[in-house]
Write an enzyme that holds these catalytic residues in place. Structure first.
Site, PDB file in Angstrom:
ATOM      1  N   CYS A 253      -5.667   8.812   8.808  1.00  0.00           N
ATOM      2  CA  CYS A 253      -5.953   8.210  10.150  1.00  0.00           C
ATOM      3  C   CYS A 253      -5.895   9.416  11.206  1.00  0.00           C
ATOM      4  O   CYS A 253      -4.717  10.083  11.332  1.00  0.00           O
ATOM      5  CB  CYS A 253      -5.102   7.127  10.397  1.00  0.00           C
ATOM      6  SG  CYS A 253      -5.600   5.719   9.367  1.00  0.00           S
TER       7      CYS A 253
ATOM      8  N   ASP B 154       5.429  20.543   6.830  1.00  0.00           N
ATOM      9  CA  ASP B 154       6.463  21.757   6.751  1.00  0.00           C
ATOM     10  C   ASP B 154       7.923  21.251   5.960  1.00  0.00           C
ATOM     11  O   ASP B 154       8.253  21.999   5.098  1.00  0.00           O
ATOM     12  CB  ASP B 154       6.799  22.328   8.064  1.00  0.00           C
ATOM     13  CG  ASP B 154       7.129  21.309   9.073  1.00  0.00           C
ATOM     14  OD1 ASP B 154       6.702  20.191   9.211  1.00  0.00           O
ATOM     15  OD2 ASP B 154       8.224  21.666   9.744  1.00  0.00           O
ATOM     16  N   LEU B 155       8.068  19.948   6.205  1.00  0.00           N
ATOM     17  CA  LEU B 155       9.346  19.320   5.835  1.00  0.00           C
ATOM     18  C   LEU B 155       9.146  19.344   4.168  1.00  0.00           C
ATOM     19  O   LEU B 155       9.863  19.483   3.655  1.00  0.00           O
ATOM     20  CB  LEU B 155       9.824  18.124   6.313  1.00  0.00           C
ATOM     21  CG  LEU B 155       9.995  18.181   7.694  1.00  0.00           C
ATOM     22  CD1 LEU B 155      10.518  16.704   8.255  1.00  0.00           C
ATOM     23  CD2 LEU B 155      11.164  19.177   7.811  1.00  0.00           C
TER      24      LEU B 155
ATOM     25  N   ARG C  24      -8.569   0.098   3.659  1.00  0.00           N
ATOM     26  CA  ARG C  24      -7.907   0.931   3.241  1.00  0.00           C
ATOM     27  C   ARG C  24      -6.368   0.174   2.991  1.00  0.00           C
ATOM     28  O   ARG C  24      -5.470   0.697   2.476  1.00  0.00           O
ATOM     29  CB  ARG C  24      -7.545   2.067   4.050  1.00  0.00           C
ATOM     30  CG  ARG C  24      -8.738   3.182   4.023  1.00  0.00           C
ATOM     31  CD  ARG C  24      -8.356   4.163   4.805  1.00  0.00           C
ATOM     32  NE  ARG C  24      -7.356   4.844   4.722  1.00  0.00           N
ATOM     33  CZ  ARG C  24      -6.229   5.295   5.665  1.00  0.00           C
ATOM     34  NH1 ARG C  24      -6.354   4.824   6.863  1.00  0.00           N
ATOM     35  NH2 ARG C  24      -5.133   5.813   5.142  1.00  0.00           N
TER      36      ARG C  24
ATOM     37  N   ILE D 181       7.287   7.731  17.030  1.00  0.00           N
ATOM     38  CA  ILE D 181       6.643   8.471  15.607  1.00  0.00           C
ATOM     39  C   ILE D 181       5.474   9.276  15.646  1.00  0.00           C
ATOM     40  O   ILE D 181       5.594  10.571  15.536  1.00  0.00           O
ATOM     41  CB  ILE D 181       6.522   7.307  14.581  1.00  0.00           C
ATOM     42  CG1 ILE D 181       7.900   6.610  14.462  1.00  0.00           C
ATOM     43  CG2 ILE D 181       6.424   8.079  13.231  1.00  0.00           C
ATOM     44  CD1 ILE D 181       9.199   7.073  14.180  1.00  0.00           C
TER      45      ILE D 181
ATOM     46  N   LYS E 294       0.732  -1.239   0.085  1.00  0.00           N
ATOM     47  CA  LYS E 294      -0.147  -0.069  -0.026  1.00  0.00           C
ATOM     48  C   LYS E 294       0.750   1.238   0.033  1.00  0.00           C
ATOM     49  O   LYS E 294       0.737   2.003  -0.750  1.00  0.00           O
ATOM     50  CB  LYS E 294      -1.042   0.088   1.196  1.00  0.00           C
ATOM     51  CG  LYS E 294      -1.635   1.422   1.576  1.00  0.00           C
ATOM     52  CD  LYS E 294      -2.332   1.216   2.782  1.00  0.00           C
ATOM     53  CE  LYS E 294      -2.779   2.593   3.375  1.00  0.00           C
ATOM     54  NZ  LYS E 294      -1.648   3.494   3.783  1.00  0.00           N
ATOM     55  N   ASN E 295       1.741   1.320   0.941  1.00  0.00           N
ATOM     56  CA  ASN E 295       2.571   2.517   1.096  1.00  0.00           C
ATOM     57  C   ASN E 295       3.410   2.912  -0.291  1.00  0.00           C
ATOM     58  O   ASN E 295       3.633   4.036  -0.446  1.00  0.00           O
ATOM     59  CB  ASN E 295       3.335   2.683   2.254  1.00  0.00           C
ATOM     60  CG  ASN E 295       2.615   2.604   3.624  1.00  0.00           C
ATOM     61  OD1 ASN E 295       1.454   2.936   3.552  1.00  0.00           O
ATOM     62  ND2 ASN E 295       3.037   1.865   4.722  1.00  0.00           N
TER      63      ASN E 295
ATOM     64  N   ASP F 209       4.139   1.278  11.898  1.00  0.00           N
ATOM     65  CA  ASP F 209       2.899   0.515  11.324  1.00  0.00           C
ATOM     66  C   ASP F 209       2.948  -0.824  11.991  1.00  0.00           C
ATOM     67  O   ASP F 209       1.881  -1.328  11.385  1.00  0.00           O
ATOM     68  CB  ASP F 209       2.973   0.597   9.685  1.00  0.00           C
ATOM     69  CG  ASP F 209       2.426   2.135   9.190  1.00  0.00           C
ATOM     70  OD1 ASP F 209       1.957   2.847  10.042  1.00  0.00           O
ATOM     71  OD2 ASP F 209       2.733   2.216   8.107  1.00  0.00           O
TER      72      ASP F 209
ATOM     73  N   ARG G 236      -3.890  10.985   3.603  1.00  0.00           N
ATOM     74  CA  ARG G 236      -2.598  11.548   3.762  1.00  0.00           C
ATOM     75  C   ARG G 236      -1.831  11.723   2.596  1.00  0.00           C
ATOM     76  O   ARG G 236      -1.151  12.770   2.463  1.00  0.00           O
ATOM     77  CB  ARG G 236      -2.128  11.067   4.925  1.00  0.00           C
ATOM     78  CG  ARG G 236      -0.420  11.447   5.177  1.00  0.00           C
ATOM     79  CD  ARG G 236      -0.601  12.999   5.842  1.00  0.00           C
ATOM     80  NE  ARG G 236       0.597  13.442   6.008  1.00  0.00           N
ATOM     81  CZ  ARG G 236       1.001  14.675   6.466  1.00  0.00           C
ATOM     82  NH1 ARG G 236       0.212  15.432   6.952  1.00  0.00           N
ATOM     83  NH2 ARG G 236       2.189  15.036   6.438  1.00  0.00           N
TER      84      ARG G 236
ATOM     85  N   ARG H 174       0.983  15.224  11.636  1.00  0.00           N
ATOM     86  CA  ARG H 174       1.911  14.758  10.606  1.00  0.00           C
ATOM     87  C   ARG H 174       2.140  16.015   9.684  1.00  0.00           C
ATOM     88  O   ARG H 174       1.540  15.962   8.598  1.00  0.00           O
ATOM     89  CB  ARG H 174       1.256  13.566   9.780  1.00  0.00           C
ATOM     90  CG  ARG H 174       1.128  12.448  10.695  1.00  0.00           C
ATOM     91  CD  ARG H 174       1.074  11.166   9.812  1.00  0.00           C
ATOM     92  NE  ARG H 174      -0.331  10.728   9.656  1.00  0.00           N
ATOM     93  CZ  ARG H 174      -0.561   9.911   8.880  1.00  0.00           C
ATOM     94  NH1 ARG H 174       0.089   8.939   8.775  1.00  0.00           N
ATOM     95  NH2 ARG H 174      -1.879   9.725   8.584  1.00  0.00           N
ATOM     96  N   PRO H 175       2.625  17.144  10.131  1.00  0.00           N
ATOM     97  CA  PRO H 175       2.747  18.347   9.523  1.00  0.00           C
ATOM     98  C   PRO H 175       3.520  18.241   8.159  1.00  0.00           C
ATOM     99  O   PRO H 175       4.174  17.265   8.147  1.00  0.00           O
ATOM    100  CB  PRO H 175       3.522  19.266  10.415  1.00  0.00           C
ATOM    101  CG  PRO H 175       4.241  18.310  11.273  1.00  0.00           C
ATOM    102  CD  PRO H 175       3.626  17.247  11.352  1.00  0.00           C
TER     103      PRO H 175
END
Length: 427
Positions: free
Chosen positions: A123, A131-132, A405, A335, A22-23, A313, A99, A128-129
């Site tokens: 989720c 900005d990076l 998902r 995390i 999935k990822n 995960d 996301r 989980r910003p």
């Protein structure tokens, strides 16, 4: 809303095919935006998130065709073609559900010169910003603005240019966005403190197959020499290491033995290390890896961290398994700050788990008991299924859309190895 009903207590034995990751799939799909030629992805899992990402790409002008795979087959072959970018706007109503949608940002700016992307959802496991992601694009010359819940990015005249990107912390998503943006930037880009997850390597290999020039695979420093254009390619999605790890936990928690067909040991070193420390017997086979229980489950002390350390995960699935260990385990989540929402549900089934800030103390119990439980996120959902497979009596897992998902045809795979599990409509 569907439910999953499980009658536990049966050791699982047999073979489970591991689907495409999935990822990785959600990272490879936006690569189609980087070329006007077709990108064909094989071993693409049948998942709600993959379908959702496909819908988003359709909105941007990507045509998608799926080869005539049979309903009883796992995986799909999908061909995507972005002959023209019809829109550079990724709207809130799509992005809020997933996301990974933020991963269209880099490719759109790289190829079309601009992008307007809603701030993402997904989720509810913590902040989980982005900005990076934004700082990486700024390092390549993009001008950025955040307004009304959208990120607006624009490349300078002449397109993105190579630059130096150093992430203060490891970020998988930001590394992926930076990599996809850099392949079409003019000049050389160096990404330092890059994520080393196998899905990053899978992305880089796909981009190389499309004509990108990338050095440093599997290391924390990636060097990208920008090219004028990419071409089409055919690429197979890597097997899902988190799915494989989840079914390995199913073998352990039920006292069974499962061959994980297609699993790759090199993509999950810390998962297999943890399983072995917990007492699993792990053997290579001609088709993958076999994981077998060997008596009781031993307690562990684990902390999540970026690859090659133990993945966040897999934390929930290991917690379910360790709830039946012969002793007390300690799990620490580094995390995400809100990834213990499955604890109250596991405790409803008889587990003895206490959350202490970022850590969870898991005192092994003799047995679990079936109960109605509520899924809160994707991996938490799988932890409840695992607990249900081992519990006495019947477990009813509600809100299973989370599972859809990330786990392709979960009930079918588990039924094939002896689980008493079925999907039912709303009760």
């Amino acid at each position: 809303m569907d439910r999953i009903i499980i009658t536990g207590g049966k050791p699982l034995k047999g073979r489970i095919p591991i689907s495409g990751a999935k990822n990785a799939a959600l990272t490879l799909l936006p690569c189609a935006l980087l070329t006007d030629e077709p990108l064909t992805l094989r071993n693409l899992p049948r998942l709600a998130d993959v379908d959702g990402f496909g819908h988003l790409l359709n909105q941007l002008g990507v045509s998608i065709t799926v080869e005539g795979s049979k309903p009883d087959e796992f995986g799909r072959v999908m061909t995507l073609r972005a002959s023209n970018i019809a829109s550079t706007v990724a709207p809130y109503d799509i992005v809020r559900k997933m996301r990974a949608s933020i991963l269209v940002l880099g490719p759109l700016v790289a190829r079309a010169g601009e992008a307007t992307v809603s701030l993402p959802g997904g989720c509810a496991i913590g902040m989980r910003p982005v900005d990076l992601h934004l700082k990486a694009l700024e390092a390549l010359g993009a001008e950025l603005e955040i307004a009304a819940g959208y990120v607006k990015a624009k490349a300078p005249p002449g397109g993105l240019r190579g630059g130096e990107i150093r992430f203060p912390i490891v970020s998988v998503g930001a590394t992926e966005n930076a990599l996809m943006a850099a392949v079409l930037a003019k000049g050389t880009t160096v990404i330092e403190n890059a994520a080393r997850e196998p899905e990053i390597t899978d992305l880089a290999k796909c981009l190389i197959a499309m004509g990108a020039k990338i050095d440093g695979l599997r290391t924390d420093t990636l060097t990208i020499e920008g090219v004028d254009e990419l071409h089409g390619a055919t690429y197979a999605v890597m097997p899902d290491r988190i799915e494989a790890g989840s079914y390995a936990c199913a073998a352990m928690i039920t006292g069974g033995s499962l061959e994980l067909v297609g699993a790759r040991k090199e993509t999950m070193p810390s998962i297999f290390s943890g399983l072995q420390d917990a007492g699993a017997i792990i053997e290579d086979t001609a088709s993958g890896i076999r994981v077998s229980a060997d008596g009781g489950i031993k307690p562990l002390s684990l902390a999540t961290a970026p690859f090659p350390a133990f993945p966040t995960d897999m934390q929930a699935q290991f917690m379910a398994m360790l709830s039946l260990a012969n002793g007390t385990s300690l799990l620490t989540e580094t995390i995400f700050e809100n990834r213990y929402m499955h604890v109250p549900e596991l405790n409803r089934m008889g587990a003895d788990i206490e959350v202490r800030g970022r850590s969870a103390v898991v005192r092994g119990v003799e047995k679990l008991h079936g109960a109605p439980v509520m899924a809160t996120d994707l991996r938490a959902s799988m932890s409840l299924v695992l607990a249900g497979l081992a519990a006495e009596g019947q477990t009813e897992v509600n809100r299973v859309y989370h599972l859809d998902r990330g786990y392709e045809r979960l009930e079918e795979k588990l039924q094939a190895v002896g689980a008493d599990i079925e999907r039912a409509g709303a009760g």
